[in-house]
Motif scaffolding. Structure first.
Motif, short mmCIF file in Angstrom:
data_model
loop_
_atom_site.label_atom_id
_atom_site.label_comp_id
_atom_site.label_asym_id
_atom_site.label_seq_id
_atom_site.Cartn_x
_atom_site.Cartn_y
_atom_site.Cartn_z
N GLU A 31 -7.07 8.70 -5.89
CA GLU A 31 -6.46 9.64 -4.63
C GLU A 31 -5.56 10.46 -5.41
N THR A 32 -4.71 10.38 -6.88
CA THR A 32 -3.27 11.41 -6.46
C THR A 32 -3.49 12.15 -8.49
N GLY A 33 -4.85 12.47 -8.72
CA GLY A 33 -5.59 12.85 -9.22
C GLY A 33 -5.33 12.63 -11.43
N GLY A 34 -4.93 11.39 -10.90
CA GLY A 34 -4.92 10.82 -12.28
C GLY A 34 -3.76 10.45 -12.01
N ARG A 67 0.79 17.31 1.75
CA ARG A 67 -0.74 17.74 2.25
C ARG A 67 -0.89 16.01 2.03
N GLN A 68 -0.55 14.55 2.53
CA GLN A 68 -1.02 13.61 2.67
C GLN A 68 -0.50 13.01 4.69
N PRO A 69 -2.01 13.19 4.80
CA PRO A 69 -1.18 12.66 6.50
C PRO A 69 -0.69 12.09 7.02
N GLY A 70 0.88 11.60 7.87
CA GLY A 70 1.08 10.70 7.75
C GLY A 70 3.24 10.64 6.65
N VAL A 104 7.84 8.06 2.84
CA VAL A 104 8.36 6.96 3.98
C VAL A 104 6.59 7.54 4.71
N GLY A 105 5.32 6.16 5.46
CA GLY A 105 4.29 6.47 5.76
C GLY A 105 4.34 6.34 6.99
N ALA A 106 3.62 6.99 8.26
CA ALA A 106 4.04 7.01 9.10
C ALA A 106 3.55 5.01 9.96
N TRP A 147 1.52 5.12 -4.58
CA TRP A 147 1.75 6.72 -4.38
C TRP A 147 3.45 7.37 -4.64
N ALA A 148 4.33 6.84 -5.19
CA ALA A 148 5.42 6.76 -5.09
C ALA A 148 5.89 6.91 -6.30
#
Length: 250
Positions: free
Chosen positions: A73-76, A212-215, A181-183, A194-195
């Motif tokens: 998901e994070t391109g490596g 670019r990531q929703p929420g 911060v996630g929705a 992800w952080a």
């Protein structure tokens, strides 16, 4: 896991004390299996080649698969082997917070906050979450606000430059801290992973990726104290707060 967990429950019920005991047992079990600080943990033994994956706790393959998902998901920019050593802590810590939150919810609690080493999962609210200033111990870089939040901070404040750039196998130094911060409904396990990945990217790439990531919104603190953020982050900054705000720090 080399950090401290705390739990606040605003609507405790008859089963709260029992579920807190279950949470403590669950966290200790996760620590026993996954801690890189314990030479006898499954992860440490697997890394040294003393234990086969098929002989590990059944949750080990699941966690390693989740790490590979985040890497894709994070391109490596995320790896379960930072610096060549097996260490899935970038997923495990947030997942442990998520597991504790799930147990609270199963007990009937709907107003709670679980915090563990820079990762905060809240339910209900409103809540305020203070983001530690990586350059000024004891002070805050920002305060975020909302309901049902997943807030994860990766940075140098507690452990120094420990996040490895998987493309160079060297510590990432372009940021002092990065908060995502996630929705509502966003799990803290993925937000935390992800952080970690975004911190390794450095400020420009991290903020562009987060936008670019929703929420997802992001707050970056650079080594000189400069702050940068994604366009939607101000929506998480509190106005003049009501008297019933509760607080946590990440």
């Amino acid at each position: 896991m080399g950090t401290v967990f705390s739990i606040a429950v605003r609507d405790p019920g008859p089963g709260t004390a029992a579920v807190l005991d279950r949470i403590a047992e669950r966290l200790h079990r996760i620590d026993a299996v996954f801690s890189t600080y314990r030479p006898e943990s499954d992860i440490s033994r697997l890394d040294r080649g003393e234990l086969a994956l098929d002989d590990c706790d059944p949750e080990v393959p699941t966690v390693l698969a989740a790490c590979r998902d985040v890497a894709a998901e994070t391109g490596g920019w995320f790896t379960e082997r930072p610096g060549g050593r097996l260490d899935p802590s970038g997923w495990v810590k947030g997942w442990a917070v998520e597991e504790a939150a799930a147990l609270l919810r199963s007990s009937g609690a709907r107003q709670y906050c679980v915090s563990g080493g820079g990762d905060v999962q809240t339910s209900g609210g409103p809540w305020r979450v203070g983001v530690a200033d990586p350059g000024r111990p004891g002070l805050l870089a920002a305060v975020l606000a909302g309901r049902d939040l997943a807030v994860a901070t990766s940075g140098t404040a507690e452990r120094g430059a420990h996040i490895i750039d998987p493309h160079t196998d060297r510590p990432a130094t372009g940021l002092a801290s990065l908060t995502l911060v996630g929705a509502p409904g966003t799990g803290i396990a993925r937000t935390d992973a992800w952080a970690t990945a975004a911190f390794a990217m450095g400020p420009d790439r991290a903020l562009a990726w987060a936008a670019r990531q929703p929420g997802i919104e992001a707050l970056a603190v650079l080594p000189d104290g400069t702050k940068r953020w994604t366009p939607g982050l101000p929506g998480h900054l509190p106005a003049i707060g009501p008297a019933d705000w509760q607080s946590a720090v990440c």
